[in-house]
Design a protein around this motif. Sequence first.
Motif, PDB file in Angstrom:
ATOM      1  N   TYR A  25      20.020 -44.559  97.980  1.00  0.00           N
ATOM      2  CA  TYR A  25      19.701 -45.483  96.878  1.00  0.00           C
ATOM      3  C   TYR A  25      19.031 -46.753  97.396  1.00  0.00           C
ATOM      4  N   PHE A  26      19.642 -47.356  98.422  1.00  0.00           N
ATOM      5  CA  PHE A  26      19.103 -48.617  98.927  1.00  0.00           C
ATOM      6  C   PHE A  26      17.746 -48.430  99.605  1.00  0.00           C
ATOM      7  N   MET A  27      17.520 -47.246 100.188  1.00  0.00           N
ATOM      8  CA  MET A  27      16.222 -46.995 100.818  1.00  0.00           C
ATOM      9  C   MET A  27      15.130 -46.783  99.770  1.00  0.00           C
ATOM     10  N   ALA A  28      15.517 -46.197  98.641  1.00  0.00           N
ATOM     11  CA  ALA A  28      14.525 -45.880  97.617  1.00  0.00           C
ATOM     12  C   ALA A  28      14.411 -46.942  96.537  1.00  0.00           C
ATOM     13  N   ALA A  29      15.411 -47.849  96.452  1.00  0.00           N
ATOM     14  CA  ALA A  29      15.403 -48.842  95.375  1.00  0.00           C
ATOM     15  C   ALA A  29      14.228 -49.795  95.523  1.00  0.00           C
ATOM     16  N   PHE A  30      13.602 -50.148  94.419  1.00  0.00           N
ATOM     17  CA  PHE A  30      12.472 -51.071  94.412  1.00  0.00           C
ATOM     18  C   PHE A  30      12.970 -52.435  93.950  1.00  0.00           C
ATOM     19  N   PRO A  31      12.616 -53.512  94.658  1.00  0.00           N
ATOM     20  CA  PRO A  31      13.151 -54.829  94.296  1.00  0.00           C
ATOM     21  C   PRO A  31      12.661 -55.309  92.948  1.00  0.00           C
ATOM     22  N   SER A  32      13.473 -56.157  92.338  1.00  0.00           N
ATOM     23  CA  SER A  32      13.062 -56.780  91.079  1.00  0.00           C
ATOM     24  C   SER A  32      11.953 -57.793  91.361  1.00  0.00           C
ATOM     25  N   PRO A  33      11.111 -58.051  90.389  1.00  0.00           N
ATOM     26  CA  PRO A  33      10.057 -59.057  90.611  1.00  0.00           C
ATOM     27  C   PRO A  33      10.682 -60.428  90.859  1.00  0.00           C
TER      28      PRO A  33
END
Length: 347
Positions: A25-33
């Motif tokens: 999850y943490f590797m694939a998660a995209f940060p919030s703007p």
Amino acid sequence: MVATSPYQCLTLSLLILPPLLLTTYFMAAFPSPPAPVFINPSLASLPPTAKSWSIYPEDYYPGGGYAPLPSGKVRYWLMGPEKGKKVILIHGLSIPAIIWKDVAPTLAARGYRVLVYDLYGRGYSDAPLTTYSTNLYTTQLALLMQYLRWEKANIVGVSMGGAIAAAFTAQYPYLVDDGVALIASAGLMESSDISRTAKFMSSPLVQMLTASKPVQMYLQRLTNQSASPDQAPSNPILDIVRIQSAHLPGYNNALSSSLRDGPIRGEINSFRSPGFENKRVLVLHGTKDRTVNPKYASQITALLPQSSKKKLITIDGAGHDLSVSHGLEVSEALLDLLDGSSWKTLS
């Protein structure tokens, strides 16, 4: 061969799967703007009855305006003939552009086009809730020049403004004309030069407490008491510092972040930058400066490139705020720098 029971398989799955899923999850998660920068108000937000309007009003200098820049509005003033040689005056850590009250009009009266402005977090410029780094200040000036369509200017800075002037010259040498003045300049200070009280007051925890409503109300009450008619006449320069500290939520953060993260220290590479090559550089310092040790004036001069035309001037017995205490001497030294005729043989 050891048999594995269904119970053991289930146990292993429960131990391995959660960490594996979390890692995935943490590797694939995209940060919030990124969130927009929060902007604290300036002196312009204070009511017309505030003492600041009588000490340092919005129209303190002629030719005032606001530049809408990405990190907030910047208050600036333009003086002198439009076709005059351009000069930019940068103030220091705590006192806004009022610090140039004697110098700026003198330069303008002698035919120079003078730009003074309030740094972010001071005076009438907005106070972004951000890190007050060297780059914040140099970018502020570069964007202000772009807004005013100034292609090049002579740069003058006092105290922290001197360090900003040095960093600006190093980063944007093509925006800097022939002359640079570093007055009581910071930039080489050590952590030991900063008092324990200043270090304590600039800590994030203390800043969080001082930004609280009860503390702000207490500071405002102290400021109002010092302004009572039965008190002895006070120093307008110190008054404007107290008013900013008591009434502007972003002011104390701007100061403390500048001490921790800004150009007060660590600018050795700026002073020895090739950006100073072939420029006239005035280093001006008072012999009794207790804020920025006079020893740094000679160190700055030694760091400047050999090809620069550098001049070190010391004012005997003078303290830190030279542009206020010795406005005439500072103005004369700047006029000599800008004219340049007496600098041709310097090395």
